[in-house]
Design a protein around this motif. Structure first.
Motif, PDB file in Angstrom:
ATOM      1  N   VAL A  18       8.542 -18.986   2.655  1.00  0.00           N
ATOM      2  CA  VAL A  18       8.477 -18.691   4.094  1.00  0.00           C
ATOM      3  C   VAL A  18       9.831 -18.973   4.745  1.00  0.00           C
ATOM      4  N   ILE A  19      10.396 -20.165   4.460  1.00  0.00           N
ATOM      5  CA  ILE A  19      11.655 -20.549   5.121  1.00  0.00           C
ATOM      6  C   ILE A  19      12.780 -19.591   4.742  1.00  0.00           C
ATOM      7  N   MET A  20      12.911 -19.336   3.424  1.00  0.00           N
ATOM      8  CA  MET A  20      14.036 -18.495   2.982  1.00  0.00           C
ATOM      9  C   MET A  20      13.875 -17.066   3.446  1.00  0.00           C
ATOM     10  N   SER A  21      12.656 -16.517   3.404  1.00  0.00           N
ATOM     11  CA  SER A  21      12.497 -15.141   3.862  1.00  0.00           C
ATOM     12  C   SER A  21      12.735 -15.064   5.363  1.00  0.00           C
ATOM     13  N   TYR A  22      12.370 -16.134   6.088  1.00  0.00           N
ATOM     14  CA  TYR A  22      12.641 -16.135   7.521  1.00  0.00           C
ATOM     15  C   TYR A  22      14.148 -16.106   7.773  1.00  0.00           C
ATOM     16  N   ILE A  23      14.887 -16.938   7.023  1.00  0.00           N
ATOM     17  CA  ILE A  23      16.340 -16.985   7.217  1.00  0.00           C
ATOM     18  C   ILE A  23      16.970 -15.643   6.842  1.00  0.00           C
ATOM     19  N   LEU A  24      16.518 -15.077   5.717  1.00  0.00           N
ATOM     20  CA  LEU A  24      17.093 -13.794   5.285  1.00  0.00           C
ATOM     21  C   LEU A  24      16.770 -12.699   6.293  1.00  0.00           C
ATOM     22  N   GLY A  25      15.544 -12.725   6.816  1.00  0.00           N
ATOM     23  CA  GLY A  25      15.177 -11.719   7.807  1.00  0.00           C
ATOM     24  C   GLY A  25      16.033 -11.849   9.054  1.00  0.00           C
TER      25      GLY A  25
ATOM     26  N   TYR B 100      15.251 -23.382  -8.507  1.00  0.00           N
ATOM     27  CA  TYR B 100      16.698 -23.185  -8.480  1.00  0.00           C
ATOM     28  C   TYR B 100      17.051 -21.699  -8.506  1.00  0.00           C
ATOM     29  N   ILE B 101      16.327 -20.954  -9.333  1.00  0.00           N
ATOM     30  CA  ILE B 101      16.601 -19.508  -9.358  1.00  0.00           C
ATOM     31  C   ILE B 101      16.328 -18.909  -7.982  1.00  0.00           C
ATOM     32  N   PHE B 102      15.274 -19.370  -7.380  1.00  0.00           N
ATOM     33  CA  PHE B 102      14.921 -18.984  -6.014  1.00  0.00           C
ATOM     34  C   PHE B 102      16.090 -19.278  -5.072  1.00  0.00           C
ATOM     35  N   ALA B 103      16.589 -20.496  -5.141  1.00  0.00           N
ATOM     36  CA  ALA B 103      17.661 -20.924  -4.244  1.00  0.00           C
ATOM     37  C   ALA B 103      18.941 -20.134  -4.499  1.00  0.00           C
ATOM     38  N   ILE B 104      19.241 -19.872  -5.787  1.00  0.00           N
ATOM     39  CA  ILE B 104      20.465 -19.127  -6.112  1.00  0.00           C
ATOM     40  C   ILE B 104      20.373 -17.710  -5.579  1.00  0.00           C
ATOM     41  N   ALA B 105      19.224 -17.062  -5.836  1.00  0.00           N
ATOM     42  CA  ALA B 105      19.053 -15.687  -5.363  1.00  0.00           C
ATOM     43  C   ALA B 105      19.167 -15.635  -3.848  1.00  0.00           C
ATOM     44  N   PHE B 106      18.576 -16.621  -3.199  1.00  0.00           N
ATOM     45  CA  PHE B 106      18.642 -16.678  -1.740  1.00  0.00           C
ATOM     46  C   PHE B 106      20.084 -16.812  -1.267  1.00  0.00           C
ATOM     47  N   SER B 107      20.823 -17.739  -1.883  1.00  0.00           N
ATOM     48  CA  SER B 107      22.183 -17.966  -1.383  1.00  0.00           C
ATOM     49  C   SER B 107      23.075 -16.763  -1.658  1.00  0.00           C
ATOM     50  N   VAL B 108      22.863 -16.088  -2.811  1.00  0.00           N
ATOM     51  CA  VAL B 108      23.672 -14.899  -3.071  1.00  0.00           C
ATOM     52  C   VAL B 108      23.376 -13.815  -2.038  1.00  0.00           C
ATOM     53  N   GLN B 109      22.094 -13.619  -1.747  1.00  0.00           N
ATOM     54  CA  GLN B 109      21.717 -12.622  -0.736  1.00  0.00           C
ATOM     55  C   GLN B 109      22.354 -12.936   0.613  1.00  0.00           C
ATOM     56  N   PHE B 110      22.268 -14.208   0.981  1.00  0.00           N
ATOM     57  CA  PHE B 110      22.784 -14.614   2.279  1.00  0.00           C
ATOM     58  C   PHE B 110      24.296 -14.425   2.345  1.00  0.00           C
ATOM     59  N   VAL B 111      24.978 -14.863   1.288  1.00  0.00           N
ATOM     60  CA  VAL B 111      26.432 -14.734   1.252  1.00  0.00           C
ATOM     61  C   VAL B 111      26.840 -13.264   1.303  1.00  0.00           C
ATOM     62  N   GLU B 112      26.066 -12.429   0.606  1.00  0.00           N
ATOM     63  CA  GLU B 112      26.397 -11.000   0.585  1.00  0.00           C
ATOM     64  C   GLU B 112      26.300 -10.403   1.992  1.00  0.00           C
ATOM     65  N   MET B 113      25.199 -10.720   2.676  1.00  0.00           N
ATOM     66  CA  MET B 113      25.036 -10.200   4.043  1.00  0.00           C
ATOM     67  C   MET B 113      26.158 -10.701   4.947  1.00  0.00           C
ATOM     68  N   TYR B 114      26.462 -11.998   4.826  1.00  0.00           N
ATOM     69  CA  TYR B 114      27.477 -12.604   5.685  1.00  0.00           C
ATOM     70  C   TYR B 114      28.827 -11.934   5.448  1.00  0.00           C
ATOM     71  N   MET B 115      29.191 -11.760   4.176  1.00  0.00           N
ATOM     72  CA  MET B 115      30.498 -11.182   3.862  1.00  0.00           C
ATOM     73  C   MET B 115      30.582  -9.746   4.291  1.00  0.00           C
ATOM     74  N   PHE B 129      30.009  -7.326  -8.433  1.00  0.00           N
ATOM     75  CA  PHE B 129      30.007  -8.655  -9.061  1.00  0.00           C
ATOM     76  C   PHE B 129      29.160  -9.653  -8.287  1.00  0.00           C
ATOM     77  N   LEU B 130      29.143  -9.505  -6.970  1.00  0.00           N
ATOM     78  CA  LEU B 130      28.445 -10.502  -6.156  1.00  0.00           C
ATOM     79  C   LEU B 130      26.959 -10.551  -6.501  1.00  0.00           C
ATOM     80  N   PRO B 131      26.229  -9.404  -6.501  1.00  0.00           N
ATOM     81  CA  PRO B 131      24.828  -9.471  -6.923  1.00  0.00           C
ATOM     82  C   PRO B 131      24.676  -9.949  -8.371  1.00  0.00           C
ATOM     83  N   LEU B 132      25.659  -9.657  -9.224  1.00  0.00           N
ATOM     84  CA  LEU B 132      25.565 -10.053 -10.628  1.00  0.00           C
ATOM     85  C   LEU B 132      25.559 -11.572 -10.786  1.00  0.00           C
ATOM     86  N   ILE B 133      26.178 -12.274  -9.806  1.00  0.00           N
ATOM     87  CA  ILE B 133      26.256 -13.729  -9.905  1.00  0.00           C
ATOM     88  C   ILE B 133      24.863 -14.339  -9.889  1.00  0.00           C
TER      89      ILE B 133
END
Lengths: 273, 263
Positions: A18-25, B100-115, B129-133
């Motif tokens: 929930v938290i991460m999808s909220y942040i991503l959204g 951890y995989i969850f967190a990594i995927a999340f941070s890569v997605q976030f970084v990609e959008m931000y960049m 390369f960025l999604p590949l990370i």
């Protein structure tokens, strides 16, 4: 106790989701970037072969070039005219004339027509055989080891009786064979009709030298040039001006082919239907 | 002072001595795949360093707050259902991989959008390369190492804090960058060399990677040597428990022998 652990594990995962999808959204809206939607729709129309025949790195790069750099819409050899019309309607521009570009092999002599052949025991690649002299009399013509066959990804190139031939029903005009031929006897030509006349020889030597090495070589007699302007001379070799040909000139071309003493003018192209 | 020594040794060990690629052999896929040109390799190294630090921050937070036994958040929730003592024993470490995989995927997605929004040029140069990370095992490895040093230690005082975790992961990324840039430099020279046909491409790269890895073996023990040199003898006994990751891998007898020789 185990139930509590399982329950908290489920709560943890759910909470993280929930938290991460909220942040991503939120980030998706906050960091939204305007993308030209025409790029996507052009990309859908393109065939996705990624052959590079258009001169760009792949279909997606060509789509970006069309949308942003006003690249011509009729460059895709795979999709052809149909594809160009669809892209033009998306972009709101005129199609322009789209003529398929296909390879023409400027050598018509099969194995027994090529004289002065000697046994060759080296690596059976044209690029290797081209390095040594004396494999056959003609230093311009097809070697017949099939580097173009290897280069062709669409099974449109075959060696028939020692001579490379194009299967125009399978060819998409990517130009890989043109680059592969070490003797540069393949060139791309605009096919205004299904079949076009072409000079099937690349030998630039004088007529007397040609007849000693080949039964079907162009001897530079200029007979075809006198009949029609579809042909012109380059040193001692007749060249065909492929882009000038339209179906009304079929008679003239046939007459020129008949006049050719070494029978090296032929029609190439795909069979209708 | 001890903390500074610890930080210094962790960074040195992560970057050079126990290099992610040459010592642990993680992250070999981009090491072979993206080491064709120096500028691209450097870009990839920067992207990995960037993502690995963010992922380490997230995974350290999740481990200490939720996953490990007695973590505040999970024992708080469990406290509603059972007694306080048993609530503190709730152990969710088994979830670490998926989280951890969850967190990594999340941070890569976030970084990609931000960049994409704020650094379009950088985004374009990173390209695919960025999604590949997301699936790069070096990053998961860093997270798991941090996990084992936070939750897997006997004495809670030895557990890594956020600073140590971030330093470890950041310099792990720096070590990755060093490795891939070295490789790219060698491969640029290789393009001009006459390599036998069967060795061309990935084969010669793997061989060279092995030789560089052997060379990096020469750094082994540098960290414990430095520790012995800068720590006074009586404090060394006190520090015995604070063993950095890398020396924990050496068998105890051998370690004692080395100590004996040094003394």
């Amino acid at each position: 106790m185990i139930e509590i652990t399982i329950g908290i594990a489920a709560i943890t995962m759910f909470g993280m989701a929930v938290i991460m999808s909220y942040i991503l959204g939120w980030a998706n809206i906050k960091f939204h970037v305007e993308v030209d939607e025409r790029v996507e729709s052009v990309l859908e129309v393109l065939p996705g072969a990624n052959c590079g025949g258009c001169g760009y790195l792949g279909c997606s790069e060509y789509a970006v070039a069309i949308a942003t750099e006003n690249a011509p819409v009729n460059r895709c050899p795979v999709g052809g005219e149909n594809c160009a019309i669809q892209i033009a309607s998306i972009m709101g521009v005129d199609v322009g004339k789209s003529v398929p570009s296909r390879p023409v092999i400027h050598c018509g002599a099969n194995l027994k027509d090529r004289l002065g052949r000697t046994e060759y025991k080296g690596e059976s690649r044209c690029a290797a055989a081209n390095l040594v002299a004396g494999i056959q009399g003609c230093t311009f013509g097809c070697l017949g080891f099939g580097d173009c066959v290897i280069a062709c990804k669409y099974d449109a190139m075959h060696i028939v009786e020692g001579l490379a031939t194009v299967d125009y029903n399978k060819c998409i005009g990517c130009g890989a064979c043109v680059k592969a031929c070490p003797r540069s006897i393949i060139s791309m030509a605009d096919f205004n009709e299904d079949k076009i006349p072409s000079v099937l020889c690349s030998n630039m030597d004088k007529g007397k030298d040609v007849t000693t090495v080949c039964n079907r070589g162009c001897i530079g007699c200029k007979a075809c040039v006198k009949v029609t302007d579809l042909f012109s001379m380059e040193r001692d070799l007749a060249r065909s001006n492929h882009s000038l040909y339209v179906s009304e000139q079929e008679g003239a071309a046939l007459e020129a082919a008949k006049k050719c003493p070494s029978n090296c003018i032929g029609f190439v192209g795909r069979n209708p239907g | 002072m001890n903390y500074l020594i610890d930080i210094f040794l962790i960074s040195l060990s992560a970057a050079i001595i126990n290099n992610f690629i040459f010592y642990y052999f993680v992250g070999c896929c981009p090491f072979i795949g993206v080491s064709r040109r120096v500028d691209m390799a450097f870009g990839m190294g920067c992207a990995v360093t960037f993502v690995i630090t963010i992922a380490a921050f997230l995974s350290w937070g999740i481990t200490t707050m939720v996953l490990m036994p007695g973590a505040p958040l999970s024992s708080f929730i469990a406290g509603f259902f059972v007694s306080k003592e048993s609530a503190a024993t709730v152990d969710l470490i088994a979830l670490s991989y998926i989280v951890y995989i969850f967190a990594i995927a999340f941070s890569v997605q976030f970084v990609e959008m931000y960049m994409r929004k704020f650094f379009p040029a950088l985004y374009k140069s990173f390209g695919v390369f960025l999604p590949l990370i997301t699936t790069n095992c070096a990053i998961l490895f860093a997270c798991l190492t941090i996990m084992s040093n936070v939750a897997g230690v006997e004495n809670p005082a030895d557990a890594w804090d956020l600073g140590r975790s971030l330093v470890f992961s950041f310099f792990g990324g720096v070590g990755f960058t060093i490795a891939i840039v070295i490789m790219a430099g060698i491969r640029e020279e290789l393009d001009l060399c006459d390599i036998p046909e069967p060795f061309k491409g990935a084969a010669i790269t793997l061989i060279i990677g092995g030789i560089i890895s052997l060379a990096f073996m020469g750094f082994t023990g540098v960290d414990s040597g430095i520790r012995n040199a800068i720590t006074p003898v009586q404090e060394a006994a006190m520090l015995e428990s604070v063993v950095p990751v890398q020396t924990a891998m050496v068998e105890p007898n051998l370690q004692q022998k080395i100590r004996g020789i040094n003394d």
